[in-house]
Design a protein around this motif. Structure first.
Motif, short mmCIF file in Angstrom:
data_model
loop_
_atom_site.label_atom_id
_atom_site.label_comp_id
_atom_site.label_asym_id
_atom_site.label_seq_id
_atom_site.Cartn_x
_atom_site.Cartn_y
_atom_site.Cartn_z
N ALA A 61 0.61 4.07 -2.87
CA ALA A 61 0.43 5.50 -2.63
C ALA A 61 1.38 6.31 -3.51
O ALA A 61 1.00 7.35 -4.08
CB ALA A 61 0.66 5.82 -1.15
N VAL A 62 2.61 5.82 -3.66
CA VAL A 62 3.59 6.51 -4.51
C VAL A 62 3.15 6.46 -5.98
O VAL A 62 3.19 7.47 -6.69
CB VAL A 62 4.99 5.86 -4.34
CG1 VAL A 62 5.98 6.47 -5.33
CG2 VAL A 62 5.50 6.03 -2.92
N MET A 64 0.14 6.08 -7.14
CA MET A 64 -1.05 6.92 -7.32
C MET A 64 -0.67 8.41 -7.37
O MET A 64 -1.24 9.18 -8.14
CB MET A 64 -2.05 6.67 -6.20
CG MET A 64 -2.73 5.33 -6.27
SD MET A 64 -3.83 5.23 -7.68
CE MET A 64 -3.91 3.46 -7.90
N ALA A 65 0.28 8.81 -6.53
CA ALA A 65 0.72 10.21 -6.53
C ALA A 65 1.35 10.57 -7.88
O ALA A 65 1.08 11.63 -8.46
CB ALA A 65 1.70 10.45 -5.40
N ALA A 77 -4.47 7.53 -3.28
CA ALA A 77 -3.12 7.71 -2.74
C ALA A 77 -3.19 7.97 -1.24
O ALA A 77 -2.44 7.38 -0.44
CB ALA A 77 -2.41 8.88 -3.44
N THR A 97 0.83 -1.21 0.00
CA THR A 97 0.00 0.00 0.00
C THR A 97 0.86 1.26 0.00
O THR A 97 0.46 2.29 -0.54
CB THR A 97 -0.94 0.02 1.22
OG1 THR A 97 -0.23 -0.42 2.38
CG2 THR A 97 -2.14 -0.87 1.00
N ALA A 150 -6.98 8.94 -8.38
CA ALA A 150 -5.58 8.73 -8.00
C ALA A 150 -5.23 9.48 -6.72
O ALA A 150 -4.59 8.94 -5.82
CB ALA A 150 -4.65 9.16 -9.14
N VAL A 151 -5.68 10.73 -6.62
CA VAL A 151 -5.41 11.51 -5.41
C VAL A 151 -6.09 10.88 -4.21
O VAL A 151 -5.47 10.69 -3.14
CB VAL A 151 -5.89 12.97 -5.59
CG1 VAL A 151 -5.81 13.72 -4.27
CG2 VAL A 151 -5.05 13.68 -6.64
N SER A 186 -4.58 4.65 0.52
CA SER A 186 -3.62 3.56 0.60
C SER A 186 -2.49 3.88 1.58
O SER A 186 -2.03 2.99 2.31
CB SER A 186 -3.05 3.23 -0.78
OG SER A 186 -2.47 4.37 -1.38
N ALA A 187 -2.06 5.14 1.64
CA ALA A 187 -1.03 5.52 2.62
C ALA A 187 -1.56 5.34 4.04
O ALA A 187 -0.82 4.90 4.93
CB ALA A 187 -0.60 6.97 2.39
#
Length: 313
Positions: free
Chosen positions: A13-14, A16-17, A51, A9, A47-48, A54-55
């Motif tokens: 997050a990376v 997605m960013a 992100a 995850t 995506a935002v 998931s983080a």
């Protein structure tokens, strides 16, 4: 990257960013429009949002708890589904096609619809399983524990509200970014067609109800609750008091979510609430304020300062 955080995850997050940045660039370079917004607006927003989500899951699973290997597996499944979801949304955006509710007989679109119809319920159930596991054990501090539990259930409610968008309604014919006529079998707007005047960035309707509002607010209740707990701790609020404030906050946030669902289903735009909505919001604010007041009166609100030992001469 710290070894204690959940790697899949965290990497998602990376990804997605980076994807969000790519979609933002595409919005500038690609002038195609879909229902009044750039074709890349939807993958950018997803995506935002994912992100951040998931983080949060990566940090959450790092908290010491029983069955961590099992919860790590569940969260890995969630991460895989989120990656596939945003990937397919980006593919459809590149093709200038509607992602959701698209009844087109295009083979790739049919694959997208079948995948969504299978993967999204699976992700919902995985989140429910994660919430249930963490509901029956102790982990972290009490305030963080209740913030995580309340936040997960709020997120589940937010996800569940997405099913209101696929309720029975008359199919609508729309035109995609390539000029193809498509029949949409569901939608997020209430009282007005999808794609009308909307708020900047979010695109939420300014002329009718929009079920994306409670969907978004509910899903990100997890982050709000965790930030509330951490913020109260940073302010030095005593543990017992901040735990009660977190519970009050979760109940109040749940009330706000319910109010937003009710507002959207009545076809009322978020930015133009009527008198009934204002009255309900005022009543909710009074109840939350009363609850917070009781929590603050229940004990010492601020932790007493730690006395440093006086060195002996």
């Amino acid at each position: 990257m710290t070894k204690t955080w959940h790697r899949p995850t965290l990497w998602l997050a990376v990804v997605m960013a980076v994807g969000a940045v790519g979609c933002a660039v595409a919005m500038v370079l690609d002038g195609r429009i879909l229902q009044g917004a750039s074709v890349w607006a939807k993958p950018f927003k997803f995506a935002v949002s994912l992100a951040v989500y998931s983080a949060t899951l990566s940090w959450l699973v790092s908290l010491p708890h029983r069955g961590r290997r099992w919860t790590s597996g569940v969260v890995t499944v969630i991460a895989g589904i989120m990656f596939v979801e945003v990937g397919l949304i980006a593919v459809q955006a590149g093709r200038g096609m509607f992602t959701h509710y698209n009844s087109s007989d295009d083979p790739l679109n049919q694959f997208v619809q079948i995948t969504f119809g299978t993967a999204i319920p699976a992700m919902f159930l995985a989140n429910v399983a994660l919430a249930l596991v963490l509901s029956f054990q102790r982990f972290a501090r009490p305030d963080v524990r209740w913030a995580v539990r309340g936040g997960l259930y709020l997120a589940i409610l937010g996800m569940a509200s997405g099913y209101l968008m696929v309720g029975p309604r008359k199919p609508v014919t729309a035109v995609d970014a390539e000029g193809r006529e498509v029949e949409l079998v569901a939608g997020h707007s209430v009282g007005v067609p999808d794609g009308g005047p909307g708020m900047p960035i979010t695109g939420w309707s300014t002329t009718g109800g929009d079920l994306r509002v409670p969907h978004f607010v509910g899903m990100h209740g997890l982050q709000v609750m965790i930030l509330l707990a951490l913020g109260l701790a940073a302010l030095g609020v005593a543990e017992r008091v901040r735990t009660r404030l977190v519970v009050v906050g979760a109940l109040g946030y749940g009330g706000l979510f319910a109010l937003l669902v009710w507002q959207a289903l009545r076809g009322e735009p978020l930015v133009h609430p009527g008198g009934t909505t204002w009255a309900a919001l005022g009543g909710l604010a009074l109840v939350v304020a009363a609850g917070a007041g009781l929590a603050l009166r229940s004990g010492t609100a601020v932790r007493p300062p730690v006395r440093q030992p006086v060195p002996q001469r």
